[in-house]
Design a protein around this motif. Structure first.
Motif, PDB file in Angstrom:
ATOM      1  N   ASN A 148       0.790  -1.240   0.000  1.00 20.98           N
ATOM      2  CA  ASN A 148       0.000   0.000   0.000  1.00 20.98           C
ATOM      3  C   ASN A 148       0.820   1.287   0.000  1.00 20.98           C
ATOM      4  N   HIS A 206       2.001   2.747  -3.455  1.00 21.30           N
ATOM      5  CA  HIS A 206       1.060   2.905  -4.570  1.00 21.30           C
ATOM      6  C   HIS A 206       1.116   4.312  -5.164  1.00 21.30           C
ATOM      7  N   TYR A 207       1.139   5.268  -4.264  1.00 24.28           N
ATOM      8  CA  TYR A 207       0.932   6.638  -4.719  1.00 24.28           C
ATOM      9  C   TYR A 207       2.013   7.124  -5.688  1.00 24.28           C
ATOM     10  N   THR A 212      -4.322   4.006  -1.908  1.00 15.86           N
ATOM     11  CA  THR A 212      -3.130   4.740  -1.478  1.00 15.86           C
ATOM     12  C   THR A 212      -2.842   4.451  -0.012  1.00 15.86           C
ATOM     13  N   GLU A 239      -3.546  11.349  -0.246  1.00 20.82           N
ATOM     14  CA  GLU A 239      -2.974  10.854  -1.501  1.00 20.82           C
ATOM     15  C   GLU A 239      -4.074  10.490  -2.501  1.00 20.82           C
ATOM     16  N   ALA A 240      -5.127   9.900  -1.976  1.00 22.65           N
ATOM     17  CA  ALA A 240      -6.226   9.496  -2.851  1.00 22.65           C
ATOM     18  C   ALA A 240      -6.862  10.713  -3.509  1.00 22.65           C
TER      19      ALA A 240
END
Lengths: 381, 381, 381, 381
Positions: free
Chosen positions: D83, D86-87, D107, D112-113
């Motif tokens: 996880n 991811h970003y 994220t 971040e999302a």
């Protein structure tokens, strides 16, 4: 891989392509996808085949491919045409040095099957027969438990494959699948017994390790207007006089693909069904029933089971993965042979020429028994 | 009610008593509970029977009871002895004006069965045969759906009753149940076919409304040392040439009481199994499967289903309630006759003399077919 | 046995009579079957009660019966009235030396429950509370496996009881069952939580041996127009901080009596559901799942399981047998006390006064938590 | 397709590759398969990647690929790292014009999302989030039936995802999967709730069309020594005050991937479980239960269901096919965009950025509620 049949109007070809694609080991490189040139071309385009490897006949494909350099040409051809059109491309492929994957039943007649067997023995090539159900992890688990003697001596086998999709005369309403399957000129001597009875017989022999030695068949045409059996019930005798029952119907209205097997031994029985394929029920005489589950990490998993899983327990795999297992094991076998190493027994775990010959013998014998007024007919091969 | 057999060392007698007790309509008033006088007496005491109605033989019981005043004496006798000892008490009871409940198979021979039939016709009395499974609510629901034509014309019937409890030679280890059932002198011509095959055959005929007309039987002794079949598989032909399969085994190790029936018609198929008796699966050709559930308030319940439920849907009823339904319907029939009214069709819905005669004919015919080398044997009665 | 309530217009009274009848140990001797004198009389007649023991009030019944000679009068009374009418007859019965069977929830208020407890301690009499589900053989098997440590330390409990029968406002359409259950004056402080939530809570505590110590309840009225909860979800904390979830709904449309419990420990989890009551699923962390099955002869059966079966494995028992087990164990306990012997732990295995007090405390606490804005409410008794 | 993560020591990367392969629409062309250069190289070789497109970092991959000619370079990258990782690749991919497929939760933080959402809005690119379970045909069937109003107004939702694989401290025994998932620095604020609770929440919202508005969470660490929740139970409120329950556990010993959802409306309820994914149970208030089955040809199939099947009814599809459906729909959407046509609603049927943002909000909110002493926490985004 080069495909014979399986154009855009077909069913099983698409299944084969998915199964071959799945593990990234096999690439569709060419095809003779239809006897209809238009469909052959359009299908090639849809499948991203290069134009010059989109052939119009299998003869052309095999000839041209065999002239290509070794590192370019295909390693095997896959035959997904109706039964009557299996033998010719298979024989020509073998004669030209290509390995073969072929749909079941392997040929149109038993004689053709024996002929292919001879070609294989002479050429050293490999043939793979897509008896899909032997590719399921829990079928392998069952086989391993029987082999291991967990059930004790086997006493009884019940296998059945019930479908309902031919409950009406759909062959007269333009259903292409129904049409060739109910036509003796395309399907062969048997209808339901050839199409799905062979699967049931293969599954019983595959898991139990026993072979059918006698049959007493009651083959029926339950929907009027058919030329071939659409339903049948067969009493069986396996080696060691083990009794069995095989039922196959394509007019069991409401059934989907109810393939199910039960094998009883001295200590217990096991039960597996395609529609819930990740579960294997083991009923013991003296202890609580056990439920084995598919999954590379599943408790009690046998080595063959593990090799044929892609997901952990509880993430269900299905029909396409079972199909892919056959392709994957076949591919690994070819790769080993190319590399000059000995394929392992796990690699070699896919149905082949012996299964194909027995399948054709099953059809011959079950039809003979169906026509006989004597109770028992010896299984001849 | 007066009971013949069913002493403290027996099995099925206790089941009959629970079934008879359940609805508060029937009272156990006397018994000849064992041929062993000690057991007969002790059993009477345990069941709170008065000493003077605890008899030592059925002859004594029938004689004494028939001399009692009408408002004191029993209305019927229940016979729960091994098969060979059904006929004598049944015949004597009928000769002395008592109605009869009797365990299946009804008699030891087909001739005895026909003889009882004659006595019933002459006396106007009532005989009830405890083919338990026809007492389940969802069996009645299934029958009503078939009768109603929901499935269309029936095309195929598969019925099976698999048990595992005779997987070892337990008759040699003091198991009383196993002992008489495997003894031709007590059980009759057939083993598994008589004990449970008759249940399966009855269920198929009861639900479908069809009758077996031909058989092709493969009877086996799978545990060495037995004199009677412990396993069998039978191809069937019902009226209208409907094909069927009947399987019965007492050596299917790991199975409990796996009685299951599937009936396919033009429009769909239905499936019922004793081990999940409150569910009836109906698989349609053209619409999603339906699951009918037992319960007086259940959606889609037929009138016969409703009459044979005691609890709302979701509170499961079982084997004892199915058994009790037979007793209850029989009791209501007797009460109607006593009151001089016509029993309703719901009251009359219990197996009787015709079922008993057919059961004995099934045994005769299946054994004959098993011994024949011809494929088909006509069902004679 | 004398019955209070349960006239011909009632539901649960008939269930109690069947359960009491089943084993031939208990006889219905008198009743105050309805507050409607007409119904009381007619019901008595239908149940074959003598006229002079067909009472019009429970007060009359208890008074008259207590004046009868010891060998004639009843041993206990059974109270099957709506909740608000449990305490008065129970208290009077105890005050007059009669043992008591009472429907759950035991009383209308927690205070009444504590009061009954005091009367029992003073009198030495016995009270039996019909938490039916604790009577199922596989519930006992589950309890024995937990007790035995098979699962290791318990980590989590999920229990749920979902019904759909109150999905419409059927209390306004003359449904008598719905009518009193949704009326706070007859049902008490809680609706679904009192009627079925108490069953779920009892089952969780019975099997696990743990007790609820905290709750966080979300009680809902999902069908407009109701005064009491018809749905609720509750986070639980048991002893040793074991977390749990309890769900109960009477508006889960389509559900019948979906009572289900799952208990997880360090080594595995078990699962039981009323709608398939003869099966206990045991899922192990390190080995294949096991399926325990009910039956006196079932593999792996615990002593409590065996004592609460009447049929062999595969002949399903159900709700009525579970109910009858409570009556049978209670009857054996009374018989032992009458004979001056010590009841065995198997005889004493029926819900009693402690369960009744906890049930009422559950109702009080769950309603308090439902009304609170704080997350956790301590369980007070 | 270029892959970030998914080297030979990883799990989910292989799943993504199979899913992407299955339909012959997507080709793995390059990868930055591991942060360990050795593993990255070996993995590339095993997957038949050209050496010059076997990158050592995602930065290198994105940079080099963006410099390739349009007809050579990849269309999207797939991110299958833990996880926390991811970003960065997702953001860089979007900044460089590549579409993105990313594992869930999208994220590491909600911020971040939201940031990714902004980049998508600005770039017009497409992001696909692999909430696998929304890819199952019968999940789509369920959604279509809810949308169509078949159940009436929704009243209650119960969703649960129970696993047992973290029942021991396997993160201390070298289990790589367990290791990062239980580490707050790699997994994020939540353990089980992030890993599988997000799947459950997504499934509930996807099928019902409702959104969570409030939560009351009880998050637990049941295996001592952990820093993140391994079990949790959450009371929910959806739009229109619809109540719900979400349970997720990774220490429910014996469970595999027991993801199950039940949705009740005024007229009935539906039930689906991943472990038997081809069946959808629909329980009606007023008619017999129906069982919908997966299959392009299945009775009653909705248009979305049909589009997401590859086999006829009865040949089970599973987890990999559900995964492949997400890839296939995503690929069709990209192809439509490349061809300048409007993707159909069936093509657009894959989880995307909105689902990703809601998933991260779910994690934030459920953790906040778990830490609160108030009963209800508003769901903030």
């Amino acid at each position: 891989m080069g495909m014979v049949g399986g154009g855009k109007d077909a069913f099983i070809g698409a299944i084969h392509r998915i199964a071959a694609n799945m593990d990234g080991l096999i690439e569709l490189s060419c095809g003779a996808l239809s006897i209809n040139p238009e469909i052959a071309k359009e299908s090639g385009k849809e499948l991203f085949l290069p134009e010059d490897r989109t052939y119009l006949t299998f003869e052309e494909m095999i000839k041209k491919e065999s002239q290509m350099p070794a590192d370019k040409r295909i390693d095997f051809i896959t035959i997904v045409t109706p039964n009557f059109a299996h033998y010719a491309p298979a024989a020509m492929a073998l004669d030209n040095g290509f390995n073969v994957v072929v749909e079941k039943p392997m040929t149109f007649t038993l004689q053709e099957a024996k002929d292919l067997k001879k070609k294989l023995e002479e050429s050293g090539l490999t043939l793979c027969l897509t008896h899909t159900y032997s590719g399921f992890p829990m079928v392998k688990q069952a086989r391993d438990m029987v082999r291991n003697g967990d059930l004790g001596k086997i006493r009884k086998i019940i296998v059945e494959y019930n479908q309902g999709w031919l409950s009406r005369l759909s062959e007269r309403e333009g259903n292409a699948q129904a049409s060739w399957r109910t036509d003796p000129k395309k399907s062969g001597k048997a209808g339901a017994m050839g199409d799905i009875g062979t699967h049931a017989a293969h599954l019983a022999e595959y898991i139990s390790g026993l072979q059918i030695t006698k049959m007493c068949a009651d083959l029926n045409i339950l929907v009027e207007g058919r030329a071939l059996d659409d339903d049948g019930n067969v009493l069986l005798r396996f080696n060691d006089k083990v009794p069995g029952v095989l039922m196959a119907s394509q007019v069991a209205a409401g059934e989907e693909n109810n393939l199910k097997i039960r094998i009883y031994g001295e200590n217990g029985g096991l039960e597996w069904a395609e529609q819930e394929p990740n579960t294997l029920w083991v009923k013991w005489l003296d202890k609580p029933m056990q439920v084995y589950r598919a999954g590379a990490n599943a408790a009690g998993a046998s080595s063959f089971e593990i090799k044929n899983c892609r997901t952990p327990a509880g993430h269900p795999e299905g029909y396409l993965e079972a199909f892919a297992n056959i392709y994957r094991n076949f591919a690994h076998t070819l790769m080993a042979k190319i590399e000059g190493t000995e394929p392992t027994k796990e690699m070699l775990d896919f149905p082949g020429i012996e299964d194909g010959v027995r399948g054709m013998a099953f059809i011959e014998n079950v039809v003979a028994s169906g026509n006989s007024t004597e109770k028992w007919t010896d299984y001849k091969i």
